[in-house]
Design an enzyme around this catalytic site. Sequence first.
Site, mmCIF file in Angstrom:
data_model
loop_
_atom_site.group_PDB
_atom_site.id
_atom_site.type_symbol
_atom_site.label_atom_id
_atom_site.label_comp_id
_atom_site.label_asym_id
_atom_site.label_seq_id
_atom_site.Cartn_x
_atom_site.Cartn_y
_atom_site.Cartn_z
ATOM 1 C CG HIS A 159 -5.630 -2.054 -1.356
ATOM 2 N ND1 HIS A 159 -4.787 -2.731 -0.539
ATOM 3 C CD2 HIS A 159 -5.378 -1.026 -1.218
ATOM 4 C CE1 HIS A 159 -3.833 -1.856 0.095
ATOM 5 N NE2 HIS A 159 -4.307 -0.753 -0.411
ATOM 6 C CD GLU A 160 -6.515 1.516 -4.100
ATOM 7 O OE1 GLU A 160 -6.688 2.253 -3.755
ATOM 8 O OE2 GLU A 160 -5.408 0.847 -4.387
ATOM 9 C CG HIS A 182 -7.466 2.923 0.769
ATOM 10 N ND1 HIS A 182 -6.526 3.317 1.777
ATOM 11 C CD2 HIS A 182 -6.644 1.925 -0.098
ATOM 12 C CE1 HIS A 182 -5.521 2.803 1.794
ATOM 13 N NE2 HIS A 182 -5.227 2.130 0.344
ATOM 14 C CB CYS A 208 -0.905 -0.189 1.098
ATOM 15 S SG CYS A 208 -1.989 1.385 1.394
HETATM 16 ZN ZN LIG Z 1 -3.728 1.243 -0.023
#
Ligand SMILES: [Zn+2]
Length: 193
Positions: free
Chosen positions: A149-150, A153, A107
């Site tokens: 993953h995004e 976020h 990341c």
């Molecule tokens: Zn990340």
Amino acid sequence: MIREIVHYDAPVLRAKGREVGAITPEIEKLVGDLLATMRHAHGVGLAAQQIGETVQVAVIDVTGITERPSKMWIGDKPVDPEGYMPLILINPVIKPTRTKITATEGCLSFPGLTLDISRGQRVAVKTRTLNGGTFEFDAAGLLGRAVMHETDHLHGRLFIDHINSEQRKVIREDLEYIKRGEPIPERSEENTP
Ligand SMILES: [Zn+2]
């Protein structure tokens, strides 16, 4: 414009992004900044929180990454992911499969840290597009992982939230280095249990 990437544990990384309403020039500029910043950092994905903005916009580009293949389907028909890069996620809604697969993730907000993370093997995605429409697709491999993953976020979730307490113990010191803005020292073989 290349922006500064926010590192752990800046509070903005824990903030849930507000949903995008109309596609304004500000949103278009944010997408441009995310793309420029991601490319400058040689990243595969970047979310608004990582440049200090709490809005549900992220970008992904897996072009040219052959050692970790990506798969993509539109209406269950396989397509070449490279034809859809860069991918822009706006208010994405995702549904990962219950079948999980573990792979290594990094990341840009955690320089030097890689972790083995278990996530859905494939993910169904519905996102808004920059021209105001919607785009639905399925993804697996690196692309699927990047989408999950995004999207995490955009809701203030981080990849360290997916590890167990055992793994957390192992990286405790690494996180302290990142917090202080120092590079993580190489772990020598003897110290690895
Ligand atoms: Zn990340």
